[in-house]
Write a protein that holds these residues in place. Structure first.
Motif, PDB file in Angstrom:
ATOM      1  N   PRO A  88      16.482 -49.848   8.094  1.00 32.62           N
ATOM      2  CA  PRO A  88      17.748 -49.152   8.330  1.00 32.62           C
ATOM      3  C   PRO A  88      18.266 -48.546   7.029  1.00 32.62           C
ATOM      4  O   PRO A  88      18.017 -49.089   5.935  1.00 32.62           O
ATOM      5  CB  PRO A  88      18.672 -50.269   8.835  1.00 32.62           C
ATOM      6  CG  PRO A  88      17.747 -51.316   9.373  1.00 32.62           C
ATOM      7  CD  PRO A  88      16.519 -51.264   8.507  1.00 32.62           C
ATOM      8  N   HIS A 123      19.246 -60.018   2.063  1.00 34.09           N
ATOM      9  CA  HIS A 123      20.561 -60.651   2.139  1.00 34.09           C
ATOM     10  C   HIS A 123      21.319 -60.501   0.832  1.00 34.09           C
ATOM     11  O   HIS A 123      22.479 -60.061   0.797  1.00 34.09           O
ATOM     12  CB  HIS A 123      20.405 -62.136   2.492  1.00 34.09           C
ATOM     13  CG  HIS A 123      21.698 -62.890   2.515  1.00 34.09           C
ATOM     14  ND1 HIS A 123      22.330 -63.298   1.362  1.00 34.09           N
ATOM     15  CD2 HIS A 123      22.489 -63.297   3.550  1.00 34.09           C
ATOM     16  CE1 HIS A 123      23.464 -63.917   1.679  1.00 34.09           C
ATOM     17  NE2 HIS A 123      23.568 -63.933   2.993  1.00 34.09           N
ATOM     18  N   GLU A 135      23.888 -60.206   8.824  1.00 33.10           N
ATOM     19  CA  GLU A 135      23.400 -59.232   9.806  1.00 33.10           C
ATOM     20  C   GLU A 135      22.166 -58.511   9.270  1.00 33.10           C
ATOM     21  O   GLU A 135      21.195 -58.296  10.011  1.00 33.10           O
ATOM     22  CB  GLU A 135      24.499 -58.237  10.137  1.00 33.10           C
ATOM     23  CG  GLU A 135      25.623 -58.819  10.985  1.00 33.10           C
ATOM     24  CD  GLU A 135      26.806 -57.883  11.135  1.00 33.10           C
ATOM     25  OE1 GLU A 135      27.602 -58.074  12.069  1.00 33.10           O
ATOM     26  OE2 GLU A 135      26.956 -56.955  10.294  1.00 33.10           O
ATOM     27  N   ALA A 136      22.209 -58.132   7.990  1.00 34.39           N
ATOM     28  CA  ALA A 136      21.059 -57.462   7.383  1.00 34.39           C
ATOM     29  C   ALA A 136      19.850 -58.393   7.341  1.00 34.39           C
ATOM     30  O   ALA A 136      18.719 -57.982   7.646  1.00 34.39           O
ATOM     31  CB  ALA A 136      21.417 -56.998   5.970  1.00 34.39           C
ATOM     32  N   GLU A 137      20.087 -59.642   6.980  1.00 35.23           N
ATOM     33  CA  GLU A 137      19.002 -60.629   6.940  1.00 35.23           C
ATOM     34  C   GLU A 137      18.378 -60.813   8.318  1.00 35.23           C
ATOM     35  O   GLU A 137      17.150 -60.812   8.468  1.00 35.23           O
ATOM     36  CB  GLU A 137      19.548 -61.953   6.423  1.00 35.23           C
ATOM     37  CG  GLU A 137      18.522 -63.060   6.304  1.00 35.23           C
ATOM     38  CD  GLU A 137      19.121 -64.335   5.765  1.00 35.23           C
ATOM     39  OE1 GLU A 137      18.327 -65.243   5.417  1.00 35.23           O
ATOM     40  OE2 GLU A 137      20.365 -64.454   5.692  1.00 35.23           O
ATOM     41  N   ALA A 138      19.236 -60.964   9.333  1.00 38.17           N
ATOM     42  CA  ALA A 138      18.729 -61.163  10.689  1.00 38.17           C
ATOM     43  C   ALA A 138      17.940 -59.953  11.170  1.00 38.17           C
ATOM     44  O   ALA A 138      16.930 -60.099  11.881  1.00 38.17           O
ATOM     45  CB  ALA A 138      19.895 -61.449  11.642  1.00 38.17           C
ATOM     46  N   GLU A 139      18.378 -58.765  10.787  1.00 32.73           N
ATOM     47  CA  GLU A 139      17.672 -57.546  11.187  1.00 32.73           C
ATOM     48  C   GLU A 139      16.263 -57.519  10.610  1.00 32.73           C
ATOM     49  O   GLU A 139      15.290 -57.216  11.307  1.00 32.73           O
ATOM     50  CB  GLU A 139      18.455 -56.326  10.717  1.00 32.73           C
ATOM     51  CG  GLU A 139      17.815 -54.992  11.048  1.00 32.73           C
ATOM     52  CD  GLU A 139      17.723 -54.736  12.548  1.00 32.73           C
ATOM     53  OE1 GLU A 139      16.779 -54.028  12.963  1.00 32.73           O
ATOM     54  OE2 GLU A 139      18.580 -55.245  13.308  1.00 32.73           O
ATOM     55  N   ILE A 140      16.135 -57.871   9.341  1.00 31.77           N
ATOM     56  CA  ILE A 140      14.816 -57.884   8.708  1.00 31.77           C
ATOM     57  C   ILE A 140      13.955 -58.999   9.286  1.00 31.77           C
ATOM     58  O   ILE A 140      12.748 -58.823   9.505  1.00 31.77           O
ATOM     59  CB  ILE A 140      14.949 -58.028   7.186  1.00 31.77           C
ATOM     60  CG1 ILE A 140      15.646 -56.799   6.610  1.00 31.77           C
ATOM     61  CG2 ILE A 140      13.585 -58.209   6.528  1.00 31.77           C
ATOM     62  CD1 ILE A 140      14.960 -55.472   6.932  1.00 31.77           C
ATOM     63  N   CYS A 141      14.557 -60.148   9.555  1.00 34.49           N
ATOM     64  CA  CYS A 141      13.802 -61.243  10.180  1.00 34.49           C
ATOM     65  C   CYS A 141      13.192 -60.808  11.506  1.00 34.49           C
ATOM     66  O   CYS A 141      12.032 -61.113  11.813  1.00 34.49           O
ATOM     67  CB  CYS A 141      14.715 -62.445  10.408  1.00 34.49           C
ATOM     68  SG  CYS A 141      15.236 -63.307   8.900  1.00 34.49           S
ATOM     69  N   SER A 142      13.975 -60.071  12.294  1.00 31.55           N
ATOM     70  CA  SER A 142      13.492 -59.650  13.614  1.00 31.55           C
ATOM     71  C   SER A 142      12.381 -58.613  13.502  1.00 31.55           C
ATOM     72  O   SER A 142      11.513 -58.533  14.373  1.00 31.55           O
ATOM     73  CB  SER A 142      14.652 -59.085  14.440  1.00 31.55           C
ATOM     74  OG  SER A 142      15.135 -57.874  13.886  1.00 31.55           O
ATOM     75  N   ARG A 143      12.391 -57.831  12.439  1.00 33.05           N
ATOM     76  CA  ARG A 143      11.359 -56.814  12.253  1.00 33.05           C
ATOM     77  C   ARG A 143      10.099 -57.369  11.591  1.00 33.05           C
ATOM     78  O   ARG A 143       9.015 -56.830  11.760  1.00 33.05           O
ATOM     79  CB  ARG A 143      11.905 -55.653  11.407  1.00 33.05           C
ATOM     80  CG  ARG A 143      13.043 -54.904  12.065  1.00 33.05           C
ATOM     81  CD  ARG A 143      13.538 -53.743  11.224  1.00 33.05           C
ATOM     82  NE  ARG A 143      14.687 -53.093  11.856  1.00 33.05           N
ATOM     83  CZ  ARG A 143      14.881 -51.777  11.908  1.00 33.05           C
ATOM     84  NH1 ARG A 143      13.989 -50.952  11.357  1.00 33.05           N
ATOM     85  NH2 ARG A 143      15.956 -51.272  12.482  1.00 33.05           N
ATOM     86  N   CYS A 198      16.175 -67.494   8.523  1.00 30.12           N
ATOM     87  CA  CYS A 198      16.251 -66.519   9.612  1.00 30.12           C
ATOM     88  C   CYS A 198      16.949 -67.118  10.824  1.00 30.12           C
ATOM     89  O   CYS A 198      17.808 -66.475  11.453  1.00 30.12           O
ATOM     90  CB  CYS A 198      14.850 -66.054  10.007  1.00 30.12           C
ATOM     91  SG  CYS A 198      14.059 -64.915   8.858  1.00 30.12           S
TER      92      CYS A 198
END
Length: 224
Positions: free
Chosen positions: A100, A162, A182-190, A201
């Motif tokens: 993102p 993060h 939120e940024a950490e979770a987004e990268i974890c999901s990707r 995560c």
């Protein structure tokens, strides 16, 4: 005006409260600490974005990595050759992702500033990482347990994401902490399948799943 004894008592209680939180991490482990408290807010006057208690950081000169994308050119890693290799794997994996725009911008700013990632031992053993803004360049400190075998080096990637969020967000605020998670979770999901995700995560996802994560962060000491 409050009595002098009351003011002094309140000031004395601040380090005590911080000590209790750190002791809770050591004595009970992160699973028994509320999810919003697993990344404690910074201590007033500290250059760290997350409270980790006393810490021990190596002093080997950092080396510039050779990431697989221009976005992260300039990023450096410190430590032993093994440490640098693990951090480099995480950085290369970040290069493989379609990021993102806001996350890419902060990572690039970190790299262009000659930002350094290295491992450190934290007194608060359950804390995953923190950003140190004391030096001429930003420094991401990652819990030394992630330097050991048995942990996936790619777990370091979301931690870098993060902590570099604090390059733009007001440090110590609940809103900033929420953006970072939120940024950490987004990268974890990707980056990972659900079964391959780190505890950090899972913590990020659990916080975001709360009815009011912002209020939960404020309740743990982050500023409104």
């Amino acid at each position: 005006m409050l009595p002098r004894w009351f003011v002094l008592l309140g000031l004395a209680a601040i380090p005590t409260a911080i000590g209790v939180l750190i002791w809770a991490f050591v004595a009970f482990g992160p699973e028994e600490v509320p999810v919003a408290a697993r990344r404690p807010p910074p201590v007033e006057g500290s250059t760290l974005t997350t409270a980790v208690g006393d810490l021990n950081v190596g002093d080997l000169d950092p080396l510039e990595l050779a990431p697989g994308c221009s976005l992260l050119e300039g990023i450096r890693a410190g430590g032993t050759s093994g440490d640098i290799d693990r951090i480099g794997q995480a950085v290369d994996e970040l290069c493989e992702l379609v990021l993102p725009g806001d996350i890419a911008r902060r990572l690039q700013a970190f790299a262009q500033a000659g930002g350094v990632v290295r491992f450190a031992q934290f007194e608060a053993t359950g804390v995953d990482s923190t950003l140190d803004t004391a030096g001429e360049v930003p420094l991401v400190l990652v819990n030394a347990r992630l330097a050991r075998g048995g942990t996936d080096p790619l777990w370091i990637g979301p931690l870098i994401v993060h902590d570099t969020t604090w390059l733009e967000e007001p440090v110590g605020t609940a809103a900033g902490a929420l953006v970072a998670r939120e940024a950490e979770a987004e990268i974890c999901s990707r980056m990972f399948l659900p079964e391959d995700r780190s505890r950090a995560c899972n913590d990020a996802a659990a916080l975001l799943a709360l009815d009011d994560p912002l209020a939960a962060l404020e309740a743990e000491g982050f500023r409104p």
